[in-house]
Design a protein around this motif. Structure first.
Motif, PDB file in Angstrom:
ATOM      1  N   ILE A  84       1.731  -8.961   4.366  1.00  0.00           N
ATOM      2  CA  ILE A  84       0.949  -8.641   3.164  1.00  0.00           C
ATOM      3  C   ILE A  84       1.506  -7.425   2.416  1.00  0.00           C
ATOM      4  CG2 ILE A  84      -1.331  -7.837   2.387  1.00  0.00           C
ATOM      5  CD1 ILE A  84      -2.532  -9.640   4.571  1.00  0.00           C
ATOM      6  N   CYS A  85       1.971  -6.438   3.161  1.00  0.00           N
ATOM      7  CA  CYS A  85       2.437  -5.210   2.510  1.00  0.00           C
ATOM      8  C   CYS A  85       3.916  -5.260   2.127  1.00  0.00           C
ATOM      9  CB  CYS A  85       2.188  -4.005   3.424  1.00  0.00           C
ATOM     10  SG  CYS A  85       0.438  -3.736   3.778  1.00  0.00           S
ATOM     11  N   ASN A  86       4.711  -6.065   2.838  1.00  0.00           N
ATOM     12  CA  ASN A  86       6.138  -6.205   2.517  1.00  0.00           C
ATOM     13  C   ASN A  86       6.546  -7.674   2.537  1.00  0.00           C
ATOM     14  OD1 ASN A  86       7.185  -3.232   2.582  1.00  0.00           O
ATOM     15  ND2 ASN A  86       5.985  -3.440   4.462  1.00  0.00           N
ATOM     16  N   LEU A  90      -6.507  -4.537  -2.058  1.00  0.00           N
ATOM     17  CA  LEU A  90      -7.345  -4.023  -3.151  1.00  0.00           C
ATOM     18  C   LEU A  90      -6.535  -3.779  -4.427  1.00  0.00           C
ATOM     19  CD1 LEU A  90      -9.688  -1.543  -1.232  1.00  0.00           C
ATOM     20  CD2 LEU A  90     -10.240  -3.822  -2.117  1.00  0.00           C
ATOM     21  N   LYS A  91      -5.211  -3.659  -4.281  1.00  0.00           N
ATOM     22  CA  LYS A  91      -4.360  -3.465  -5.459  1.00  0.00           C
ATOM     23  C   LYS A  91      -4.030  -4.785  -6.153  1.00  0.00           C
ATOM     24  CE  LYS A  91      -2.210   0.725  -3.590  1.00  0.00           C
ATOM     25  NZ  LYS A  91      -0.965   1.318  -3.036  1.00  0.00           N
ATOM     26  N   ILE A  92      -4.339  -5.911  -5.500  1.00  0.00           N
ATOM     27  CA  ILE A  92      -4.107  -7.219  -6.112  1.00  0.00           C
ATOM     28  C   ILE A  92      -5.157  -7.451  -7.193  1.00  0.00           C
ATOM     29  CG2 ILE A  92      -4.002  -9.708  -5.693  1.00  0.00           C
ATOM     30  CD1 ILE A  92      -3.173  -9.092  -2.802  1.00  0.00           C
ATOM     31  N   SER A 133      -2.730  -0.813  10.874  1.00  0.00           N
ATOM     32  CA  SER A 133      -2.219  -1.990  10.157  1.00  0.00           C
ATOM     33  C   SER A 133      -3.235  -2.483   9.136  1.00  0.00           C
ATOM     34  CB  SER A 133      -1.886  -3.110  11.147  1.00  0.00           C
ATOM     35  OG  SER A 133      -0.818  -2.737  11.990  1.00  0.00           O
ATOM     36  N   TYR A 134      -4.484  -2.568   9.545  1.00  0.00           N
ATOM     37  CA  TYR A 134      -5.509  -3.081   8.633  1.00  0.00           C
ATOM     38  C   TYR A 134      -5.899  -2.077   7.552  1.00  0.00           C
ATOM     39  CZ  TYR A 134      -6.083  -7.611  10.706  1.00  0.00           C
ATOM     40  OH  TYR A 134      -5.854  -8.910  11.113  1.00  0.00           O
ATOM     41  N   MET A 135      -5.707  -0.802   7.810  1.00  0.00           N
ATOM     42  CA  MET A 135      -5.920   0.189   6.742  1.00  0.00           C
ATOM     43  C   MET A 135      -4.911  -0.043   5.618  1.00  0.00           C
ATOM     44  SD  MET A 135      -6.692   3.653   8.966  1.00  0.00           S
ATOM     45  CE  MET A 135      -6.466   4.725   7.552  1.00  0.00           C
ATOM     46  N   TYR A 136      -3.653  -0.259   5.986  1.00  0.00           N
ATOM     47  CA  TYR A 136      -2.616  -0.546   4.982  1.00  0.00           C
ATOM     48  C   TYR A 136      -2.852  -1.898   4.316  1.00  0.00           C
ATOM     49  CZ  TYR A 136       0.420   3.425   6.082  1.00  0.00           C
ATOM     50  OH  TYR A 136       0.951   4.706   6.221  1.00  0.00           O
ATOM     51  N   GLU A 160      -8.486 -14.468  -6.652  1.00  0.00           N
ATOM     52  CA  GLU A 160      -7.908 -15.552  -5.845  1.00  0.00           C
ATOM     53  C   GLU A 160      -6.834 -15.017  -4.900  1.00  0.00           C
ATOM     54  OE1 GLU A 160      -7.687 -19.290  -4.352  1.00  0.00           O
ATOM     55  OE2 GLU A 160      -9.102 -18.573  -5.879  1.00  0.00           O
ATOM     56  N   GLY A 161      -6.019 -14.079  -5.412  1.00  0.00           N
ATOM     57  CA  GLY A 161      -4.969 -13.467  -4.590  1.00  0.00           C
ATOM     58  C   GLY A 161      -5.553 -12.649  -3.454  1.00  0.00           C
ATOM     59  N   ARG A 162      -6.627 -11.888  -3.763  1.00  0.00           N
ATOM     60  CA  ARG A 162      -7.281 -11.089  -2.729  1.00  0.00           C
ATOM     61  C   ARG A 162      -7.892 -11.982  -1.654  1.00  0.00           C
ATOM     62  NH1 ARG A 162      -8.939  -7.796  -7.159  1.00  0.00           N
ATOM     63  NH2 ARG A 162     -10.950  -8.887  -7.259  1.00  0.00           N
TER      64      ARG A 162
END
Length: 311
Positions: free
Chosen positions: A129-131, A229-231, A220-223, A235-237
């Motif tokens: 999700i992050c990378n 939340l930046k999405i 991991s879940y904090m990141y 639908e993406g979230r």
């Protein structure tokens, strides 16, 4: 009494497992409950392993970890449940000394391994999700294999330490274990040795296992939450969160039931036994359901298999 610990093996050749205390007329019902749930554990986890192995679309790191999780769930349930079922209907309710050592070793091995595999799965979701652009590079097959192998190694080392201190004690007081399987706490209760060292080793192992795995999962879940939340699109979230919800459900189920067992007062032995049934039988039964019901890829793979059989 400490001088007796050396000839511990010659004093005790077997143990008696008390099991879950119910009225005699309920033994058959308890056996049936174990049989049905254990059958569902076998069916659910073997089906999950089969689907992951045979469907090329599930040849990804997430499903590699999930397949290993199913193997672990199936294994630690099988280590305990068949013997417990035999003892429910048996008058003797015995387990050999070697059988007790093997049961505690394998149970501890798979439980610790599962904790580290769940942490590896959290890291996998963090990278996905992050990378996402670097996901295939970061989560290579080699790294995934190393993470699983490392999880088994941690389980093996902790199990060796656990059985070494547990079965170095003298059991001159009793050979009756007030449980339906060999666990360190009820075994310590029947020892006439000083168990201070056992308690220290058990506490140290718990800290070394729980603390790093929980930290990896939480961080991991904090990141992940921060990235989701930046999405901008809802639908993406939703799609991003849906890939994590199954894993969070399994983590909550495992740590919740295990915490309930070991935070229950030792004086309430029967409640601890019931809680043990939850994570030895019901957790391995529910894990495949959680992933199959909430995961579109798994549902599609299951439909494909069922359709082929129908045709």
């Amino acid at each position: 009494m400490g001088d007796k610990s050396g000839d511990n093996h010659s004093e005790v050749t077997d143990f008696i497992l008390v099991g879950i205390r119910v009225r005699p007329e309920l033994h058959s019902l308890l056996f049936l409950l174990f049989l049905i749930v254990y059958g569902m554990v076998l069916l659910g986890n073997l089906s999950m392993i089969g689907i992951i192995v045979t469907d090329p679309r599930l040849n990804t790191p997430m499903y590699f970890f999930l397949g290993n999780l199913s193997i672990i769930d199936l294994s630690y349930s099988t280590v305990i449940v068949p013997k417990a079922m035999v003892n429910i209907l048996s008058q003797k309710k015995t387990i050999s000394f070697a059988g007790c050592v093997a049961q505690l070793f394998l149970y501890a091995l798979f439980m610790v391994t599962e904790a580290f595999v769940l942490a590896a799965m959290a890291y996998d979701r963090f990278i996905a999700i992050c990378n996402p652009l670097l996901y295939t590079v970061r989560m290579s097959r080699s790294l995934c294999t190393q993470l699983v192998a490392g999880s088994y190694l941690c389980g093996w080392v902790s199990s060796i330490l656990q059985i070494s201190v547990t079965f170095s004690m003298s059991f001159c007081a009793s050979r009756v274990i007030d449980h339906f399987y060999c666990d360190s706490n009820p075994i310590e209760k029947i020892s006439c040795s000083n168990i201070f060292m056992n308690k220290m080793v058990s506490f140290s192992l718990a800290v070394l296992i729980i603390l790093p795995t929980i930290v990896v999962i939480v961080v991991s879940y904090m990141y992940i939450v921060s990235a989701v939340l930046k999405i901008h699109s809802s639908e993406g979230r939703k799609k991003a969160f849906s890939t994590c919800s199954s894993h969070l459900g399994v983590v909550s189920l495992l740590y919740g039931t295990v915490s309930f067992v070991y935070l229950t007062p030792p004086s309430n032995a029967e409640l601890r036994k019931v809680a043990s049934v939850c994570y030895i039988l019901f957790t391995p039964m529910l894990n495949p359901l959680i992933y199959s019901l909430r995961n579109k890829d798994v549902k599609d793979a299951m439909k494909k298999v069922l359709w082929k059989k129908k045709v």
